[in-house]
Design an enzyme around this catalytic site. Structure first.
Site, PDB file in Angstrom:
ATOM      1  N   TYR A   1      -7.606   8.304  11.632  1.00 38.87           N
ATOM      2  CA  TYR A   1      -6.983   8.647  12.915  1.00 38.87           C
ATOM      3  C   TYR A   1      -7.730   9.738  13.677  1.00 38.87           C
ATOM      4  O   TYR A   1      -7.298  10.155  14.747  1.00 38.87           O
ATOM      5  CB  TYR A   1      -5.512   9.031  12.694  1.00 38.87           C
ATOM      6  CG  TYR A   1      -4.708   7.854  12.204  1.00 38.87           C
ATOM      7  CD1 TYR A   1      -4.227   6.901  13.096  1.00 38.87           C
ATOM      8  CD2 TYR A   1      -4.483   7.656  10.849  1.00 38.87           C
ATOM      9  CE1 TYR A   1      -3.522   5.798  12.652  1.00 38.87           C
ATOM     10  CE2 TYR A   1      -3.771   6.558  10.394  1.00 38.87           C
ATOM     11  CZ  TYR A   1      -3.296   5.637  11.300  1.00 38.87           C
ATOM     12  OH  TYR A   1      -2.609   4.544  10.848  1.00 38.87           O
TER      13      TYR A   1
ATOM     14  N   PHE B   1      -5.642   5.875   0.012  1.00 35.34           N
ATOM     15  CA  PHE B   1      -4.752   4.719  -0.091  1.00 35.34           C
ATOM     16  C   PHE B   1      -4.921   4.054  -1.446  1.00 35.34           C
ATOM     17  O   PHE B   1      -6.017   4.027  -2.004  1.00 35.34           O
ATOM     18  CB  PHE B   1      -5.101   3.668   0.976  1.00 35.34           C
ATOM     19  CG  PHE B   1      -4.823   4.097   2.383  1.00 35.34           C
ATOM     20  CD1 PHE B   1      -3.556   3.924   2.943  1.00 35.34           C
ATOM     21  CD2 PHE B   1      -5.819   4.646   3.163  1.00 35.34           C
ATOM     22  CE1 PHE B   1      -3.304   4.309   4.253  1.00 35.34           C
ATOM     23  CE2 PHE B   1      -5.586   5.029   4.470  1.00 35.34           C
ATOM     24  CZ  PHE B   1      -4.324   4.863   5.014  1.00 35.34           C
TER      25      PHE B   1
ATOM     26  N   PHE C   1       2.389   9.698   3.406  1.00 34.70           N
ATOM     27  CA  PHE C   1       2.698   9.594   4.829  1.00 34.70           C
ATOM     28  C   PHE C   1       3.140   8.191   5.214  1.00 34.70           C
ATOM     29  O   PHE C   1       3.748   8.002   6.259  1.00 34.70           O
ATOM     30  CB  PHE C   1       1.522  10.045   5.709  1.00 34.70           C
ATOM     31  CG  PHE C   1       0.287   9.203   5.572  1.00 34.70           C
ATOM     32  CD1 PHE C   1       0.135   8.029   6.291  1.00 34.70           C
ATOM     33  CD2 PHE C   1      -0.725   9.582   4.709  1.00 34.70           C
ATOM     34  CE1 PHE C   1      -0.997   7.254   6.156  1.00 34.70           C
ATOM     35  CE2 PHE C   1      -1.863   8.822   4.574  1.00 34.70           C
ATOM     36  CZ  PHE C   1      -2.004   7.652   5.292  1.00 34.70           C
ATOM     37  N   ASP C   2       2.862   7.196   4.380  1.00 30.75           N
ATOM     38  CA  ASP C   2       3.258   5.825   4.699  1.00 30.75           C
ATOM     39  C   ASP C   2       3.155   4.962   3.453  1.00 30.75           C
ATOM     40  O   ASP C   2       2.325   5.218   2.571  1.00 30.75           O
ATOM     41  CB  ASP C   2       2.358   5.253   5.790  1.00 30.75           C
ATOM     42  CG  ASP C   2       2.937   4.011   6.470  1.00 30.75           C
ATOM     43  OD1 ASP C   2       4.124   3.697   6.240  1.00 30.75           O
ATOM     44  OD2 ASP C   2       2.206   3.361   7.227  1.00 30.75           O
TER      45      ASP C   2
ATOM     46  N   TYR D   1       0.809  -1.213   0.000  1.00 32.17           N
ATOM     47  CA  TYR D   1       0.000   0.000   0.000  1.00 32.17           C
ATOM     48  C   TYR D   1       0.841   1.261   0.000  1.00 32.17           C
ATOM     49  O   TYR D   1       2.023   1.248   0.308  1.00 32.17           O
ATOM     50  CB  TYR D   1      -0.935   0.026   1.215  1.00 32.17           C
ATOM     51  CG  TYR D   1      -0.221   0.303   2.518  1.00 32.17           C
ATOM     52  CD1 TYR D   1      -0.086   1.598   3.003  1.00 32.17           C
ATOM     53  CD2 TYR D   1       0.359  -0.728   3.256  1.00 32.17           C
ATOM     54  CE1 TYR D   1       0.586   1.853   4.187  1.00 32.17           C
ATOM     55  CE2 TYR D   1       1.023  -0.484   4.435  1.00 32.17           C
ATOM     56  CZ  TYR D   1       1.136   0.814   4.896  1.00 32.17           C
ATOM     57  OH  TYR D   1       1.803   1.069   6.061  1.00 32.17           O
TER      58      TYR D   1
ATOM     59  N   ILE E   1      -6.771   0.772  11.004  1.00 34.90           N
ATOM     60  CA  ILE E   1      -7.845   1.765  11.097  1.00 34.90           C
ATOM     61  C   ILE E   1      -9.159   1.166  10.579  1.00 34.90           C
ATOM     62  O   ILE E   1      -9.162   0.250   9.760  1.00 34.90           O
ATOM     63  CB  ILE E   1      -7.489   3.061  10.337  1.00 34.90           C
ATOM     64  CG1 ILE E   1      -7.222   2.791   8.856  1.00 34.90           C
ATOM     65  CG2 ILE E   1      -6.314   3.771  11.010  1.00 34.90           C
ATOM     66  CD1 ILE E   1      -7.002   4.033   8.011  1.00 34.90           C
TER      67      ILE E   1
END
Length: 184
Positions: free
Chosen positions: A159, A176, A117-118, A107, A133
């Site tokens: 979040y 995502f 961010f990730d 992902y 999440i």
């Protein structure tokens, strides 16, 4: 909390689904009423409040549902739905992911402004177990191995108002692209 599919469309073999979660509000809890009375009127007599609520239910001025109270005749208020938007970019052709399955995904996560961010080439978790999440627990169900899916996760299913410092600010909606690698 219930989850239901509310919209499906298809173009050129690609599907787009929106999943909604809603919980009808059946009233206000005694604790919430007590906090309101304390903060607004400096009133703090839990026994008197309990008696007043019981009396209201007995004389049918109030309706009690579980631990919640509402005025008789007032409509039941629905909490606005929270949605995860799912768009299949590639529909897999193997097994389908269900709650309780351990899945491995690739992902990339971005904020509204496009900041990554990730990202991970392989991340494993149990679907529906609260390991990730809520937006992922909802949005990955039904995905097939080999499939690639876009998820739009609103803040409340990500979040929330706290965010996840330092990379995810408070109240951030998340985007995502997820590929389901395997189901274990």
């Amino acid at each position: 909390m219930s989850t239901k599919e509310v919209k499906t469309s298809s173009t050129k073999g690609l599907t787009k689904k929106t999943k909604a979660s809603s919980t009808p509000a059946t009233g206000v809890s005694r604790t919430a009423i007590a906090k309101y009375l304390q903060s607004s009127y400096n009133y703090d007599n839990p026994n008197a409040l309990k008696r007043a609520l019981q009396s209201g239910v007995t004389n049918k001025t109030l309706i009690q549902t579980g631990q919640s109270f509402r005025v008789a005749g007032d409509p039941v208020v629905s909490i606005p739905t929270v949605q995860v938007t799912v768009e299949d970019l590639v529909v897999g052709n193997n097994s389908e992911a269900n709650k309780g399955d351990t899945v491995a995904v690739k992902y990339e996560g971005k904020l509204d402004d496009g900041t990554v961010f990730d990202a991970a080439d392989s991340f494993t978790f149990t679907l529906g177990a609260g390991d990730v999440i809520k937006g992922w627990d909802q949005g990955i169900v039904g995905m097939k191995v080999g499939g690639k899916r876009k998820l739009f996760v609103p803040s409340s299913l990500g979040y929330g108002k706290r965010g996840s410092a330092p990379d995810i600010p408070p109240n951030a909606d998340l985007h995502f692209v997820v590929t389901l690698l395997k189901i274990k």
